[in-house]
Design a protein around this motif. Structure first.
Motif, PDB file in Angstrom:
ATOM      1  N   TYR A  84       2.834  -5.215  17.871  1.00 33.84           N
ATOM      2  CA  TYR A  84       3.287  -5.935  19.174  1.00 33.84           C
ATOM      3  C   TYR A  84       1.437  -6.388  19.312  1.00 33.84           C
ATOM      4  O   TYR A  84       1.326  -7.308  19.883  1.00 33.84           O
ATOM      5  N   THR A  85       0.829  -5.052  20.007  1.00 29.18           N
ATOM      6  CA  THR A  85      -0.577  -5.415  19.824  1.00 29.18           C
ATOM      7  C   THR A  85      -1.283  -6.082  18.601  1.00 29.18           C
ATOM      8  O   THR A  85      -2.402  -7.383  19.084  1.00 29.18           O
ATOM      9  N   PHE A  86      -1.225  -6.199  17.612  1.00 27.89           N
ATOM     10  CA  PHE A  86      -2.007  -7.291  16.330  1.00 27.89           C
ATOM     11  C   PHE A  86      -1.029  -8.182  16.723  1.00 27.89           C
ATOM     12  O   PHE A  86      -1.813  -9.556  16.344  1.00 27.89           O
ATOM     13  N   LEU A  87       0.385  -8.655  16.756  1.00 24.84           N
ATOM     14  CA  LEU A  87       0.976  -9.928  16.974  1.00 24.84           C
ATOM     15  C   LEU A  87      -0.185 -10.812  19.028  1.00 24.84           C
ATOM     16  O   LEU A  87      -0.398 -11.714  18.496  1.00 24.84           O
ATOM     17  N   LEU A  88      -0.379  -9.840  19.754  1.00 25.91           N
ATOM     18  CA  LEU A  88      -0.766 -10.048  20.620  1.00 25.91           C
ATOM     19  C   LEU A  88      -2.164 -10.779  20.309  1.00 25.91           C
ATOM     20  O   LEU A  88      -2.874 -11.822  20.058  1.00 25.91           O
ATOM     21  N   GLN A 117       1.983 -10.459   6.606  1.00 33.95           N
ATOM     22  CA  GLN A 117       0.771 -10.837   7.370  1.00 33.95           C
ATOM     23  C   GLN A 117       0.574  -9.418   7.364  1.00 33.95           C
ATOM     24  O   GLN A 117      -0.214  -8.367   7.856  1.00 33.95           O
ATOM     25  N   LEU A 118       1.090  -9.093   8.694  1.00 36.94           N
ATOM     26  CA  LEU A 118       0.763  -8.264   9.415  1.00 36.94           C
ATOM     27  C   LEU A 118       1.222  -6.627   8.794  1.00 36.94           C
ATOM     28  O   LEU A 118       0.612  -6.099   9.599  1.00 36.94           O
ATOM     29  N   ASP A 119       1.998  -6.910   8.144  1.00 44.21           N
ATOM     30  CA  ASP A 119       2.159  -5.241   7.467  1.00 44.21           C
ATOM     31  C   ASP A 119       0.970  -4.680   7.051  1.00 44.21           C
ATOM     32  O   ASP A 119       0.193  -3.822   6.773  1.00 44.21           O
ATOM     33  N   ARG A 120       0.242  -5.947   6.527  1.00 46.03           N
ATOM     34  CA  ARG A 120      -1.157  -5.758   5.465  1.00 46.03           C
ATOM     35  C   ARG A 120      -2.022  -5.340   6.488  1.00 46.03           C
ATOM     36  O   ARG A 120      -2.793  -4.743   5.999  1.00 46.03           O
ATOM     37  N   ASP A 121      -2.573  -6.382   7.594  1.00 46.66           N
ATOM     38  CA  ASP A 121      -3.246  -6.007   8.960  1.00 46.66           C
ATOM     39  C   ASP A 121      -3.445  -4.859   9.301  1.00 46.66           C
ATOM     40  O   ASP A 121      -4.167  -3.770   8.818  1.00 46.66           O
ATOM     41  N   ILE A 122      -2.125  -4.357   9.301  1.00 44.66           N
ATOM     42  CA  ILE A 122      -1.827  -2.673  10.298  1.00 44.66           C
ATOM     43  C   ILE A 122      -2.063  -2.116   8.955  1.00 44.66           C
ATOM     44  O   ILE A 122      -2.615  -0.612   9.479  1.00 44.66           O
ATOM     45  N   GLU A 123      -1.763  -1.875   8.082  1.00 46.52           N
ATOM     46  CA  GLU A 123      -1.954  -1.006   6.911  1.00 46.52           C
ATOM     47  C   GLU A 123      -3.622  -0.768   6.984  1.00 46.52           C
ATOM     48  O   GLU A 123      -4.888   0.355   6.280  1.00 46.52           O
ATOM     49  N   GLN A 124      -4.389  -1.370   6.428  1.00 47.04           N
ATOM     50  CA  GLN A 124      -5.811  -2.364   6.572  1.00 47.04           C
ATOM     51  C   GLN A 124      -6.139  -1.228   7.379  1.00 47.04           C
ATOM     52  O   GLN A 124      -7.651  -0.777   7.256  1.00 47.04           O
ATOM     53  N   TRP A 125      -6.381  -1.901   8.494  1.00 48.98           N
ATOM     54  CA  TRP A 125      -6.275  -1.150   9.902  1.00 48.98           C
ATOM     55  C   TRP A 125      -7.248  -0.139   9.902  1.00 48.98           C
ATOM     56  O   TRP A 125      -8.070   1.242   9.967  1.00 48.98           O
ATOM     57  N   PHE A 126      -5.683   0.938   9.574  1.00 48.93           N
ATOM     58  CA  PHE A 126      -5.595   2.529   9.353  1.00 48.93           C
ATOM     59  C   PHE A 126      -6.143   2.638   7.790  1.00 48.93           C
ATOM     60  O   PHE A 126      -7.218   3.883   8.319  1.00 48.93           O
ATOM     61  N   ALA A 127      -6.491   1.882   7.037  1.00 52.03           N
ATOM     62  CA  ALA A 127      -7.024   2.749   5.976  1.00 52.03           C
ATOM     63  C   ALA A 127      -8.794   3.016   6.068  1.00 52.03           C
ATOM     64  O   ALA A 127      -9.419   3.331   5.414  1.00 52.03           O
ATOM     65  N   GLN A 128      -9.097   1.925   6.675  1.00 53.00           N
ATOM     66  CA  GLN A 128     -10.946   1.299   6.788  1.00 53.00           C
ATOM     67  C   GLN A 128     -10.840   2.432   7.812  1.00 53.00           C
ATOM     68  O   GLN A 128     -12.445   2.227   8.278  1.00 53.00           O
ATOM     69  N   GLN A 129     -10.026   1.931   9.347  1.00 55.78           N
ATOM     70  CA  GLN A 129     -10.868   2.557  10.746  1.00 55.78           C
ATOM     71  C   GLN A 129     -11.316   3.914  10.354  1.00 55.78           C
ATOM     72  O   GLN A 129     -11.772   5.156  11.454  1.00 55.78           O
ATOM     73  N   MET A 162       0.683  -1.190   0.211  1.00 54.95           N
ATOM     74  CA  MET A 162      -0.020  -0.293  -0.129  1.00 54.95           C
ATOM     75  C   MET A 162       0.868   0.795  -0.036  1.00 54.95           C
ATOM     76  O   MET A 162       1.701   1.545   0.696  1.00 54.95           O
ATOM     77  N   SER A 163       0.186   2.310  -0.688  1.00 54.11           N
ATOM     78  CA  SER A 163       1.388   3.113  -0.905  1.00 54.11           C
ATOM     79  C   SER A 163       0.686   5.042   0.439  1.00 54.11           C
ATOM     80  O   SER A 163       0.120   4.398   0.669  1.00 54.11           O
ATOM     81  N   GLY A 164       1.682   5.521   0.647  1.00 55.17           N
ATOM     82  CA  GLY A 164       1.437   6.364   1.323  1.00 55.17           C
ATOM     83  C   GLY A 164       2.824   6.176   2.670  1.00 55.17           C
ATOM     84  O   GLY A 164       4.464   5.859   1.535  1.00 55.17           O
ATOM     85  N   ASP A 165       2.664   6.968   3.684  1.00 56.04           N
ATOM     86  CA  ASP A 165       4.314   7.546   3.665  1.00 56.04           C
ATOM     87  C   ASP A 165       4.079   6.846   5.019  1.00 56.04           C
ATOM     88  O   ASP A 165       3.050   5.937   5.712  1.00 56.04           O
ATOM     89  N   ARG A 166       5.081   6.625   5.906  1.00 58.24           N
ATOM     90  CA  ARG A 166       6.379   5.899   7.012  1.00 58.24           C
ATOM     91  C   ARG A 166       5.257   6.420   7.864  1.00 58.24           C
ATOM     92  O   ARG A 166       5.357   5.904   9.172  1.00 58.24           O
ATOM     93  N   ASN A 199      -3.746   5.742   4.155  1.00 58.43           N
ATOM     94  CA  ASN A 199      -3.078   5.634   4.264  1.00 58.43           C
ATOM     95  C   ASN A 199      -1.348   5.735   4.065  1.00 58.43           C
ATOM     96  O   ASN A 199      -1.345   6.832   4.256  1.00 58.43           O
ATOM     97  N   LEU A 200      -1.231   5.163   4.728  1.00 51.76           N
ATOM     98  CA  LEU A 200       0.325   4.163   4.801  1.00 51.76           C
ATOM     99  C   LEU A 200       1.632   3.313   5.045  1.00 51.76           C
ATOM    100  O   LEU A 200       0.299   2.496   4.641  1.00 51.76           O
ATOM    101  N   ASP A 201       2.444   3.468   4.957  1.00 53.36           N
ATOM    102  CA  ASP A 201       3.082   2.595   4.478  1.00 53.36           C
ATOM    103  C   ASP A 201       4.074   1.734   5.545  1.00 53.36           C
ATOM    104  O   ASP A 201       4.791   2.555   6.852  1.00 53.36           O
TER     105      ASP A 201
END
Length: 409
Positions: A333-337, A348-360, A1-5, A364-366
């Motif tokens: 840590y929270t998402f892995l927990l 998977q972790l990268d995708r889940d966190i980026e999708q969570w920010f985009a949806q909630q 997903m494109s965006g800023d870090r 859009n961030l990298d």
């Protein structure tokens, strides 16, 4: 997903957001205590980095107000400068700044400035020029022209933060050039941090940028001067020009009729020349005043964009890098927990966190998942097996962080 870090939320907000993600049976107070321990651990590491930056920068700090106990040779100063440059680049990367490439910089300098002032930069004055930016966004601004009668909407790329690292060439270069940089010492290094800088106006951040008239400004001033000059010549200098032409024609033998120059003629000619001289001076003053207005506008604009200078910059950046590290580590840590014993792969972790920010949060961030996992592994808060990462339980994580402080003291 494109965006800023860069994660555009405060650390305190991220802690609250992460706490809301945990299962209902999780002890939220225990999680907040864990977050405090994690933040303190990262703060300690950045305190050490700040001290190293201060030590290496002290040898060439232009605003130093302390005495030096030992003589520093040129070689030692060069070594300190090299170490500082590497540490400073690493700090900017940790704060999620992106380096502005030479191609991007040249492209920015070639774009039409929103500031409506033409600036020239002498790049030969610099030994090293590095630009970093964070928070790229698209903005719209209304530009007025034709004395405010015409309005035009302009879309442009804006940088929320811009950090610059510039080293001037040595004394030998400027001695040969016979011109020292205004307000700066040859061979010195300057560090500056700015906010809300349009990409097309990056040239105004250079310390040696000089205001130049745009072609349209030259046309306006030149056209006004030409029309006014013709009017002055016809109305004020007509008789003087005729008299001067007759004298020249007689002196060069173009006609035989002698020209009589009376006292009245001389007075008329003198008045005409004085009027013409005052007109030239008026137009020259108009040009200088317009340039001064441009320089004042540039100065006023930079006043509100400047955030910090020299040593203050890396103090600010250390705080920003610490914030980013804390947010990244807490999120990972929270998402892995939440993923339990099965854990998650890096992808998977990268995708889940980026999708969570985009949806909630419509953001859009990298997410810098690699850096986040590296920090958690170094702190022994996660385990890695068969390409999957698993978070250690909350109580065990608190014990590990507590032991870290016990080992320090």
């Amino acid at each position: 997903m494109s965006g800023d870090r860069f994660i555009p939320f405060r650390k305190k907000d991220i802690i609250g957001m992460c706490a809301d993600l945990l299962p209902a049976d999780t002890n939220k107070e225990e999680f907040v205590s864990f977050c405090a321990l994690l933040v303190n651990r990262i703060h300690y590491e950045y305190h050490q980095q700040l001290e190293s930056l201060k030590d290496n920068y002290a040898a060439f700090d232009p605003q130093r107000d302390t005495r030096t106990m030992f003589n520093v040779s040129d070689a030692q100063q060069a070594q300190s400068k090299n170490r500082f440059a590497k540490e400073f680049a690493a700090l900017l990367d940790a704060a999620n700044f992106e380096k502005v490439t030479d191609q991007d910089l040249q492209h920015a300098l070639s774009e039409e400035s929103l500031f409506k002032v033409r600036l020239e930069v002498t790049f030969d004055d610099f030994e090293e020029v590095v630009f970093y930016r964070r928070g790229e966004s698209q903005k719209t601004e209304t530009i007025r022209s034709l004395w405010g009668l015409r309005k035009k909407l302009v879309n442009f790329t804006n940088y929320d933060r811009v950090a610059i690292y510039i080293t001037f060439k040595d004394e030998a270069y400027f001695s040969k050039k016979r011109k020292a940089p205004l307000g700066f010492t040859p061979g010195s290094t300057i560090i500056k941090l700015f906010q809300n800088v349009p990409k097309a106006d990056l040239e105004m951040l250079f310390p040696n940028s000089e205001v130049r008239m745009r072609p349209i400004d030259k046309v306006v001033i030149g056209g006004s001067a030409a029309i006014g000059g013709v009017v002055v010549l016809v109305t004020k200098l007509g008789a003087s020009i005729v008299l001067l032409a007759s004298l020249l024609a007689f002196w060069f033998g173009w006609h035989d009729q002698e020209v009589e120059v009376t006292k009245k003629h001389l007075i008329t000619f003198g008045i005409g020349m004085a009027v013409f001289g005052s007109f030239v001076f008026k137009e020259w003053t108009k040009f200088k005043n317009r340039k001064i207005r441009f320089m004042k506008a540039l100065s006023d604009n930079l006043y509100f964009k400047n955030l910090d200078n020299n040593a203050g910059v890396f103090h600010t950046l250390v705080d920003a890098a610490e914030e980013e590290d804390c947010k990244e580590a807490l999120l990972a840590y929270t998402f892995l927990l939440n993923s339990g014993e099965q854990g998650a792969t890096e992808v998977q972790l990268d995708r889940d966190i980026e999708q969570w920010f985009a949806q909630q949060y419509d953001c859009n961030l990298d997410f810098d998942v690699t850096d986040a996992l590296r920090k958690l592994l170094n702190m022994d808060l996660v385990t890695f097996s068969e390409a999957r990462y698993t978070a250690k339980p909350l109580d065990e994580g608190m014990r590990i962080l507590d032991e870290h402080w016990d080992n320090l003291y």
